[in-house]
Design an enzyme around this catalytic site. Structure first.
Site, mmCIF file in Angstrom:
data_model
loop_
_atom_site.group_PDB
_atom_site.id
_atom_site.type_symbol
_atom_site.label_atom_id
_atom_site.label_comp_id
_atom_site.label_asym_id
_atom_site.label_seq_id
_atom_site.Cartn_x
_atom_site.Cartn_y
_atom_site.Cartn_z
ATOM 1 N N GLU A 167 -46.574 -20.658 8.431
ATOM 2 C CA GLU A 167 -47.797 -19.988 8.866
ATOM 3 C C GLU A 167 -47.810 -18.494 8.567
ATOM 4 O O GLU A 167 -48.512 -17.736 9.230
ATOM 5 C CB GLU A 167 -48.039 -20.233 10.362
ATOM 6 C CG GLU A 167 -48.178 -21.704 10.719
ATOM 7 C CD GLU A 167 -48.392 -21.933 12.204
ATOM 8 O OE1 GLU A 167 -48.150 -21.005 12.983
ATOM 9 O OE2 GLU A 167 -48.802 -23.035 12.573
ATOM 10 N N GLU B 101 -47.477 -29.940 11.117
ATOM 11 C CA GLU B 101 -47.536 -29.833 12.575
ATOM 12 C C GLU B 101 -48.835 -30.438 13.090
ATOM 13 O O GLU B 101 -49.903 -29.832 12.961
ATOM 14 C CB GLU B 101 -47.428 -28.375 13.054
ATOM 15 C CG GLU B 101 -46.044 -27.775 12.919
ATOM 16 C CD GLU B 101 -45.926 -26.427 13.618
ATOM 17 O OE1 GLU B 101 -46.804 -26.093 14.441
ATOM 18 O OE2 GLU B 101 -44.953 -25.699 13.334
#
Length: 545
Positions: A177, A246
């Site tokens: 991220e 995720e």
């Protein structure tokens, strides 16, 4: 100003270098635009996150076994730098930090392992997994193009990769991220991201690398998706498979916050929808959340990291979520070859309803999706009539008979009941001892270990040795000082978590910040005396962001 027993704060971003290592007798790992390939075969990978430091070695075999029984073929975990290298160049891989033992447990069940090295893991973990001593290295700037930081990151990452070279791993991933925060660092962020990619390749592991939430991931890196729903995600290269690193099964809990909940139906819908639209790798974050032992939790994160995961904090089945997903995994696995090789056609109906067909020369499998959140749909498809509940996906392994629908739960629900702790009724079984904490040196005498003429960052002063920091100073007032008033107050502009204030040894008051809102103003009336007045402020944190 004198200080005693200190610690500090940091701003939390999401970054990590990640090694995805797949065990289980595989010799060759690659990928094409459809799927990860293992020994030349395209695979449908169903993964779940289990963080080894959030459970005990005694729990690991049972957790892994239940994951396999629940239909997973892959286990994912972060590697937590700050617990493995709490002091620079001093390493700890003992007890529930025994990473090799954890991976061996995964291997013993015949599952693949996904290893996310970091160095920044976020994960609601203290300081995001970074050791605080890193912050205190001269000239160090964290998570940017900084030689001091990159050298330390390179040292730890290489250490873990070398440990894994002794094993049979198949896949690596770099970046977690970072694309969400890269713009904050400007050109240095872009340079750092490129350095990470080049560094990963230089390790010469011979397997693919991944960057998640990195839309501009440079080749040969593969970018992936994190989030509640990733069905609309498209990789930035046609030769990269559609991967979801995720899928949030619930959420973390902060002190004072509500218990998280994500329904089994919604979670199953997100998974089925992802595979309907071309996904081939999906990881649950978390499959078992576990417990934040000691001081491992991030700022204001509770001791429990249950996450409303399919396996609860203690490793029990969280029903109906575990069972409902198990049925989904079984039917997806039965369609693996068709989903990874079949020609794909999609027909869109009205009102967010669609039908997707995967067809090979041997067989075909179908998904009927209804993305309308309020209205059921009845459609005619290939000569048959089907009713699809709102916000659900029906799976037809043979394109004729519905084998599974995400909104139809057939698993028995587990109900947890909280009862009074009966141990309190048997005081002889409890051995409590109490003593007052000695704080006269700080509260009354203003004695500390460090004297400074400015406020010090608590990370710098305490190096994460304690959750507490005393700030002590004094104010000298003459009897004719113009400050005298009947309404004198002590005001503190706080940027921490908890503050306890004392004036001349007397308790004045306390202030607690709220989760994710750490700026506040503490102001209380005080009575000062002519001469020397001692002001002592005890600051406390509940983990670092």
């Amino acid at each position: 100003m004198a200080l005693s027993n200190s610690f500090s704060f940091a701003f939390c971003f999401c970054f990590s270098v990640i090694l995805l290592s797949f065990y289980a007798n595989a010799t060759d790992v690659s990928h094409d635009g459809r799927a990860i390939t293992i020994d030349g075969k395209r695979r449908l990978l169903l993964s779940g996150s289990i963080h080894y430091p959030r459970s005990t070695p005694q729990m690991w075999p049972d957790l892994i076994k239940k994951s396999k029984e629940g239909g997973l073929n892959t286990i994912e975990t972060y590697v937590f730098w700050n617990v493995h290298e709490p002091v620079r160049r001093q390493y700890d891989f003992t007890g529930n930090l025994d990473l090799v033992r954890f991976l061996k447990t995964v291997q013993d069940e015949g599952l693949y392992a996904v290893l996310r090295i970091g160095p920044y893991v976020c994960a609601e973990w203290n300081y995001g997994g970074l050791p605080v001593w890193l912050h205190n290295l001269p000239g160090c700037e964290i998570r940017t193009a900084n030689d001091v930081y990159m050298n330390e990151m390179k040292n730890f990452t290489t250490l873990i990769v070398d440990m894994m070279k002794k094993k049979s791993f198949l896949h690596l991933k770099i970046e977690n991220e970072y694309g969400n925060v890269q713009s904050y660092y400007g050109d240095a962020g872009k340079a750092y991201m490129n350095w990470c990619a080049n560094f990963a390749e230089s390790l010469d592991i011979g397997v693919p690398w991944i960057m998640c939430q990195q839309s501009d991931a440079p080749q040969p890196m593969m970018n992936t998706c994190n989030g509640w729903y990733c069905d609309s995600f498209t990789p930035n290269n046609e030769n990269s498979p559609k991967m979801w690193t995720e899928n949030w099964t619930g959420w973390f809990k902060s002190w004072g916050g509500k218990d998280p909940l994500r329904t089994a139906e919604d979670l199953a819908f997100s998974v089925a929808r992802f595979f309907q639209l071309g996904g081939t790798f999906q990881n649950y974050y978390m499959y078992h959340g576990g417990t934040n032992f000691g001081r491992t939790a991030a700022a204001y994160i509770t001791t429990t990291y249950d996450y409303d995961a399919p396996l609860d904090e203690y490793g029990n089945l969280n029903q109906p979520k575990w069972g409902h997903l198990k049925e989904l995994h079984q039917i997806l696995k039965s369609m693996e070859y068709t989903l990874t090789h079949g020609n794909v056609t999609t027909t869109n109906f009205d009102n967010s309803v669609s039908a997707t067909v995967y067809a090979t020369n041997e067989s075909s499998s179908c998904f009927l999706g209804n993305a309308n959140s309020t209205t059921d749909a009845t459609i005619t498809f290939e000569g048959n009539t089907y009713t699809i509940p709102a916000w659900s996906v029906s799976i037809l392994p043979d394109c004729k008979t519905e084998g599974y629908n995400t909104a139809k739960v057939n698993t028995q629900t587990t109900v947890k009941v909280k009862v009074v702790n009966k141990a309190e009724d048997e005081p002889e079984s409890l051995a409590w001892s109490w003593r007052p904490e000695t704080i006269d040196d700080t509260r009354v005498l203003a004695k500390g270990e460090i004297t400074a003429n400015q406020l010090l960052d608590q990370k710098v002063a305490g190096d994460d040795a304690s959750d507490y920091l005393w700030y002590m100073t004094s104010v000298h007032l003459k009897k004719d000082d113009p400050i005298w008033s009947k309404n004198m107050t002590l005001r503190v502009n706080g940027t921490g978590f908890i503050l306890h204030a004392y004036v001349n040894g007397k308790y004045v008051g306390s202030q607690w910040a709220q989760y994710n809102v750490y700026n506040y103003v503490f102001e209380k009336s005080v009575k000062l005396l002519p001469g020397k007045n001692i002001i002592s402020l005890l600051s406390a944190t509940v983990g670092f962001p």
